[in-house]
Write a protein that holds these residues in place. Structure first.
Motif, PDB file in Angstrom:
ATOM      1  N   SER A 340      -1.864  -7.703  17.563  1.00  0.00           N
ATOM      2  CA  SER A 340      -2.914  -6.867  17.008  1.00  0.00           C
ATOM      3  C   SER A 340      -3.091  -7.119  15.572  1.00  0.00           C
ATOM      4  CB  SER A 340      -2.993  -5.882  17.376  1.00  0.00           C
ATOM      5  OG  SER A 340      -2.086  -5.037  16.886  1.00  0.00           O
ATOM      6  N   ALA A 341      -1.696  -7.042  15.058  1.00  0.00           N
ATOM      7  CA  ALA A 341      -1.574  -7.208  13.683  1.00  0.00           C
ATOM      8  C   ALA A 341      -1.961  -8.723  13.030  1.00  0.00           C
ATOM      9  CB  ALA A 341      -0.359  -6.913  13.022  1.00  0.00           C
ATOM     10  N   GLN A 375       3.175  -3.729  12.700  1.00  0.00           N
ATOM     11  CA  GLN A 375       2.290  -3.353  13.649  1.00  0.00           C
ATOM     12  C   GLN A 375       0.928  -3.092  13.177  1.00  0.00           C
ATOM     13  OE1 GLN A 375       4.333   0.456  14.780  1.00  0.00           O
ATOM     14  NE2 GLN A 375       5.678  -0.717  16.532  1.00  0.00           N
ATOM     15  N   ASP A 376       0.592  -2.985  12.007  1.00  0.00           N
ATOM     16  CA  ASP A 376      -0.721  -2.817  11.538  1.00  0.00           C
ATOM     17  C   ASP A 376      -1.099  -3.345  10.271  1.00  0.00           C
ATOM     18  OD1 ASP A 376      -2.002  -1.029  13.690  1.00  0.00           O
ATOM     19  OD2 ASP A 376      -0.585   0.192  13.337  1.00  0.00           O
ATOM     20  N   ILE A 377      -2.002  -3.798   9.793  1.00  0.00           N
ATOM     21  CA  ILE A 377      -2.521  -4.039   8.565  1.00  0.00           C
ATOM     22  C   ILE A 377      -3.217  -2.945   8.005  1.00  0.00           C
ATOM     23  CG2 ILE A 377      -3.961  -5.572   6.957  1.00  0.00           C
ATOM     24  CD1 ILE A 377      -1.612  -6.805   8.751  1.00  0.00           C
ATOM     25  N   VAL A 378      -2.605  -2.196   7.045  1.00  0.00           N
ATOM     26  CA  VAL A 378      -3.099  -1.134   6.481  1.00  0.00           C
ATOM     27  C   VAL A 378      -3.248  -1.120   4.936  1.00  0.00           C
ATOM     28  CG1 VAL A 378      -2.661   1.312   6.167  1.00  0.00           C
ATOM     29  CG2 VAL A 378      -1.767   0.333   8.389  1.00  0.00           C
ATOM     30  N   ALA A 379      -4.311  -0.988   4.497  1.00  0.00           N
ATOM     31  CA  ALA A 379      -4.621  -0.813   3.019  1.00  0.00           C
ATOM     32  C   ALA A 379      -4.544   0.374   2.035  1.00  0.00           C
ATOM     33  CB  ALA A 379      -6.125  -1.410   2.767  1.00  0.00           C
ATOM     34  N   PHE A 380      -4.636   0.097   0.719  1.00  0.00           N
ATOM     35  CA  PHE A 380      -4.434   1.487   0.096  1.00  0.00           C
ATOM     36  C   PHE A 380      -5.726   2.058  -0.271  1.00  0.00           C
ATOM     37  CE2 PHE A 380      -0.681  -0.771  -0.598  1.00  0.00           C
ATOM     38  CZ  PHE A 380       0.499   0.134  -0.516  1.00  0.00           C
TER      39      PHE A 380
END
Length: 621
Positions: A340-341, A375-380
């Motif tokens: 998924s990432a 596991q995930d693409i996480v922005a700020f």
């Protein structure tokens, strides 16, 4: 440079105070509201100390000023000074000091000034190795602040949880112990990092860094913002007895699979889109507790922030973590990636391969330190504001502004859309340049050189730093609008919240009388001159306005210098301060939900802000 880092206003004596990162307290006379004066003769010099915050206790005629040590890991100080009295204006006099924990980032007295809360950020420092103290909260208590030695102190530690417990509660950890092991022993940076001491002494509280405080209306609860952790700690403060940590509430991730976002810095346009799987940490800077219909809510200004120690950087470009085909980049050796990432990364690559993402716990599972999984693409940054209801279990999300702040900033001030303007835009040979070290001078040289990052016309027909209007989209791949401050109060019969963006200087005014469904009333730019002028040019002709409006004060009618509710804005980097008052509508309708401690609240669809005075610059700059 940081000349108005934080400000406070004494509504009884009608003096404002501004503290700078260079250790100066300025006094500003607001008795004549249309012609405020900086009283240079009353300025108080703290000999270069890094001042962090200032608060006023009008009932006792004292002010509290937070100051960090020379480093971020040694104990800090709260200075207590007398306030300036209108009847006989004299320079503030020291009443004594209080010893705090490392880096007292914010201080805040309760409503009757019997208690003073201190947020000890405990920011880590990397020299030859990492030293990272635990974050904590202190509450001092005294009936007479002119005698600080009589104050009692209670310390609330945040060390009652393990990493896994915190992550299970939705708390983001920039560098949990397992991640520390990976970067120290297995990453490409392992030979240039030394986390050995920090690993030996590790506690989860080293990751928790209190930065902002807000008391509940009845002073029984203290809300403590943990910005880098995307969480708020909740402390029970009894009338007598010791304060205790109730819980730590994670603030949740924003889902940009359904909420549009502009992450494309290359098109220089306002284009929002959704990306399946892309998430973002809200990470508020300021928070504000309000009470509506007997319930307590916490407002958050979701700026975004990250950590870095030596060669470890929590914030990396997407293309430095994953490749266009979704595979792991060679820089992140030994890591794996979920399907998924990988899919999310591939969709983003076409428009935002430079999107800044976290390699902290919200995105990567470090349980197997020798082979962590992305596991995930996480922005700020949440690119907006949120409202949480305080319940017995913690904080529950009640409302979020979604894509509104980014969209409406573009609709009203397209020239400021996700643009950037801060300390790097000072002119060569200007005050900041002459006082800077070689590294910052080099940056300023680049920012003022049209062949590098500067512009052919700085706004005066000469080459130099770029106006804000020439920097559209530069923050889109980072934190977008980056709202950092939020205040609330009653104006024109309604409960109103005001927030502002850090890099662009855009203010947003919401009617939150209906707390479940706030409405955006209007948007106001605090530095319209910046469209066509660089900060140096606009500063020189005194049209600059507020750059980096980190400090804001909401003044209701009874406390306003003009007698009308309004907001004081202070630009940390511009070294300016202004007061804007609300113009009330001529017709109103009864609202279904009343604001704090009032009845018969009114909607203010025609509410507007009018500047009551021309912004002024502090004389010391």
């Amino acid at each position: 440079m940081g000349a108005a880092e934080q400000v406070a206003y004494d509504h009884v004596q009608k003096y404002a105070y501004a503290v700078s990162e260079q250790g100066v307290l300025n006094v500003i006379d607001w008795d004549n509201v249309t012609n405020p004066q900086v009283l240079s003769s009353l300025a108080y010099d703290f000999a270069g100390a890094k001042l962090t915050d200032i608060e006023i206790c009008t009932s006792q005629g004292v002010m509290f000023i937070g100051a960090g040590a020379a480093d971020t890991v040694s104990d800090g100080t709260v200075h207590i000074l007398s306030t300036v009295q209108r009847s006989s204006p004299t320079k503030p006099v020291s009443q004594g000091t209080l010893v705090t924990g490392p880096l007292p980032d914010m201080i805040l007295p309760n409503s009757d000034c019997t208690k003073l809360a201190v947020a000890n950020e405990g920011e880590g420092e990397y020299g030859s190795s990492l030293v990272d103290p635990e974050g904590s909260v202190m509450i001092f208590q005294s009936a007479d602040w002119s005698n600080p030695s009589s104050a009692s102190k209670s310390t609330v530690a945040l060390s009652g949880y393990t990493d896994s417990e915190l992550m299970g509660m939705g708390v983001h950890l920039p560098l949990p112990l397992d991640a520390m092991v990976y970067f120290d022993d297995y990453s490409k940076w392992k030979d240039d990092l030394n986390f050995s001491t920090a690993r030996t002494t590790y506690s989860s509280a080293m990751n928790l860094e209190p930065e902002y405080l807000s008391w509940s209306a009845d002073d029984s609860t203290l809300f403590v913002n943990l910005q880098e952790n995307n969480a708020v700690a909740i402390i029970d403060v009894p009338a007598s007895g010791s304060p205790t940590l109730t819980t730590i509430s994670g603030l949740g991730l924003k889902d940009h699979g359904t909420i549009p976002i502009d992450v494309n810095a290359g098109d220089k346009a306002c284009v929002q889109a959704t990306y399946t799987g892309l998430k973002a940490l809200r990470q508020p800077d300021a928070i504000q507790a309000v009470e509506v219909d007997g319930k307590t809510y916490v407002l958050t200004a979701n700026e975004g922030d990250d950590k870095g120690y030596g060669d470890f950087e929590e914030k990396l470009k997407l293309k430095d973590v994953l490749n266009s085909d979704g595979s792991v980049d060679s820089d992140m050796e030994h890591m794996t990636v979920s399907s998924s990432a990988a899919s999310t990364a591939m969709a983003l690559f076409a428009v935002a391969d430079s999107l800044r993402i976290t390699v902290g716990s919200a995105a990567i599972n470090y349980t197997n330190s020798s082979a962590p999984e992305i596991q995930d693409i996480v922005a700020f940054g949440g690119r907006g504001v949120s409202i949480y209801e305080h319940t017995t279990s913690g904080l529950t999300l009640s409302w979020d502004s979604g894509a509104e702040v980014e969209r409406e900033q573009c609709a009203h001030y397209a020239w400021a859309h996700n643009a950037i303007q801060d300390e790097e835009f000072a002119p060569v040979n200007g005050h900041l340049y002459m006082a800077a070290g070689s590294k910052l001078r080099g940056t300023l040289d680049e920012m003022n050189d049209p062949s590098q990052d500067g512009c052919a016309d700085a706004g005066d027909g000469q080459p130099g730093a770029c106006p804000l209007g020439q920097m559209v989209d530069d923050r889109s791949a980072k934190d977008g609008p980056g709202v950092e401050a939020i205040v609330a109060g009653k104006a024109c019969g309604s409960l109103v919240a005001v927030t502002a963006t850090e890099k662009q200087g855009t203010a947003f005014v919401y009617d939150i009388s209906n707390i479940a469904s706030p409405s955006l009333l209007f948007v106001k730019h605090l530095s319209p001159a910046s469209e066509m002028k660089s900060p140096g040019v606009a500063y020189a002709d005194r049209s600059l306005g507020e750059i980096d409006p980190e400090a804001m004060i909401f003044l209701e009618d009874a406390h306003s210098p003009s007698g009308k509710a309004g907001v004081m804005f202070a630009g940390a980097w511009s070294g300016t301060m202004s007061f804007w008052e609300f113009e009330c509508p001529t017709t109103t309708t009864t609202s279904t939900a009343g604001p704090v401690d009032t009845s018969g609240a009114r909607e203010v669809s025609a509410l507007s802000l009018s500047v009551l005075l021309f912004v002024f610059s502090f004389a010391r700059l």
